[in-house]
Scaffold this motif. Structure first.
Motif, PDB file in Angstrom:
ATOM      1  N   LEU A  15       0.818  -1.212   0.000  1.00 61.10           N
ATOM      2  CA  LEU A  15       0.000   0.000   0.000  1.00 61.10           C
ATOM      3  C   LEU A  15       0.858   1.271   0.000  1.00 61.10           C
ATOM      4  CD1 LEU A  15      -2.888   1.101   0.059  1.00 61.10           C
ATOM      5  CD2 LEU A  15      -2.754   1.071   2.548  1.00 61.10           C
ATOM      6  N   GLY A  16       1.741   1.406   0.958  1.00 57.67           N
ATOM      7  CA  GLY A  16       2.531   2.620   1.081  1.00 57.67           C
ATOM      8  C   GLY A  16       3.686   2.728   0.102  1.00 57.67           C
ATOM      9  N   GLY A  17       4.181   1.599  -0.377  1.00 58.81           N
ATOM     10  CA  GLY A  17       5.341   1.626  -1.257  1.00 58.81           C
ATOM     11  C   GLY A  17       5.024   1.549  -2.730  1.00 58.81           C
ATOM     12  N   VAL A  18       3.873   0.964  -3.073  1.00 63.55           N
ATOM     13  CA  VAL A  18       3.567   0.748  -4.485  1.00 63.55           C
ATOM     14  C   VAL A  18       2.244   1.400  -4.891  1.00 63.55           C
ATOM     15  CG1 VAL A  18       3.195  -1.003  -6.258  1.00 63.55           C
ATOM     16  CG2 VAL A  18       4.895  -1.406  -4.481  1.00 63.55           C
ATOM     17  N   THR A 110      10.091  -0.670 -15.717  1.00 58.38           N
ATOM     18  CA  THR A 110      10.464   0.198 -14.611  1.00 58.38           C
ATOM     19  C   THR A 110       9.587  -0.077 -13.390  1.00 58.38           C
ATOM     20  OG1 THR A 110      11.173   1.878 -16.197  1.00 58.38           O
ATOM     21  CG2 THR A 110      10.856   2.603 -13.938  1.00 58.38           C
ATOM     22  N   TYR A 111       8.312  -0.326 -13.604  1.00 54.84           N
ATOM     23  CA  TYR A 111       7.407  -0.630 -12.496  1.00 54.84           C
ATOM     24  C   TYR A 111       7.760  -1.974 -11.858  1.00 54.84           C
ATOM     25  CZ  TYR A 111       3.092  -0.027  -9.859  1.00 54.84           C
ATOM     26  OH  TYR A 111       2.184   0.174  -8.851  1.00 54.84           O
ATOM     27  N   VAL A 133      11.540   2.895  -3.808  1.00 55.93           N
ATOM     28  CA  VAL A 133      10.377   2.159  -4.318  1.00 55.93           C
ATOM     29  C   VAL A 133       9.147   3.072  -4.449  1.00 55.93           C
ATOM     30  CG1 VAL A 133       8.764   0.277  -3.823  1.00 55.93           C
ATOM     31  CG2 VAL A 133      11.229  -0.097  -3.607  1.00 55.93           C
ATOM     32  N   PRO A 134       8.772   3.846  -3.415  1.00 51.27           N
ATOM     33  CA  PRO A 134       7.621   4.746  -3.598  1.00 51.27           C
ATOM     34  C   PRO A 134       7.869   5.821  -4.657  1.00 51.27           C
ATOM     35  CG  PRO A 134       8.097   4.472  -1.268  1.00 51.27           C
ATOM     36  CD  PRO A 134       9.207   3.812  -2.012  1.00 51.27           C
ATOM     37  N   THR A 135       9.093   6.338  -4.736  1.00 54.82           N
ATOM     38  CA  THR A 135       9.398   7.349  -5.748  1.00 54.82           C
ATOM     39  C   THR A 135       9.264   6.752  -7.146  1.00 54.82           C
ATOM     40  OG1 THR A 135      10.922   8.417  -4.218  1.00 54.82           O
ATOM     41  CG2 THR A 135      11.138   9.001  -6.545  1.00 54.82           C
ATOM     42  N   VAL A 140       6.273   6.304 -12.309  1.00 57.46           N
ATOM     43  CA  VAL A 140       5.607   5.449 -13.303  1.00 57.46           C
ATOM     44  C   VAL A 140       4.115   5.756 -13.362  1.00 57.46           C
ATOM     45  CG1 VAL A 140       5.074   3.073 -13.960  1.00 57.46           C
ATOM     46  CG2 VAL A 140       7.370   3.657 -13.200  1.00 57.46           C
ATOM     47  N   GLY A 141       3.485   6.031 -12.223  1.00 61.38           N
ATOM     48  CA  GLY A 141       2.070   6.429 -12.242  1.00 61.38           C
ATOM     49  C   GLY A 141       1.866   7.705 -13.031  1.00 61.38           C
TER      50      GLY A 141
END
Length: 152
Positions: A15-18, A110-111, A133-135, A140-141
């Motif tokens: 949830l928080g990382g991806v 990349t994702y 990972v979150p960055t 990518v989003g």
């Protein structure tokens, strides 16, 4: 000889990382709709990963018990340079069909980093990976939303 299984306790969560960083990046792609900035950010991010793989990670792997791991990490770094080249080449041909496919492929690859280095990782994460990972998911989003709005 029985081997002890490593219990991974420190890793970015789904949830928080991806998921959340990806969902935050999507409105940015809609609001800005500045394709050049998006693609340069994605390619720059990929080049940063390439340099880190070749300069830092490959050296660490080479110092370990499997020297061939250095070559594998160097080839992986070369792959990141290739993804950046694909991104920069395809951005000039948008909204062409081949360019859209090339950018989609680049974003999927990349994702994959967010998934592999995040919640599905096999070892504990270091402090850098907890923000990388979150960055990565956010960028990518942003790129996915930009690609979607450019092609519709």
């Amino acid at each position: 000889m029985a081997s002890a299984k490593l219990v991974v306790k420190k890793k970015p969560a789904w949830l928080g990382g991806v998921i959340l960083p990806t969902l935050i990046g999507i409105p940015l792609g809609y609001l800005l709709q500045n394709t050049a900035a998006c693609w340069y950010a994605l390619a720059g991010w990929q080049i940063m990963f390439a340099i880190a793989m070749v300069k830092e990670v490959a050296a660490q792997y080479g110092a370990g018990s499997i020297p061939q791991a250095r070559r594998v990490a160097e080839l992986y770094g070369l792959n990141w340079f290739g993804m950046a080249a694909v991104t920069l080449t395809a951005m000039n041909d948008l909204p062409g069909a081949l360019a859209v496919k090339m950018l989609a492929f680049s974003m999927i690859c990349t994702y994959g980093f967010s998934i592999a280095a995040g919640p599905t990782r096999l070892t504990n994460a270091n402090k850098n990976e907890m923000w990388l990972v979150p960055t990565n998911s956010f960028i990518v989003g942003w790129a996915a939303a930009t690609l979607f709005f450019v092609t519709i």
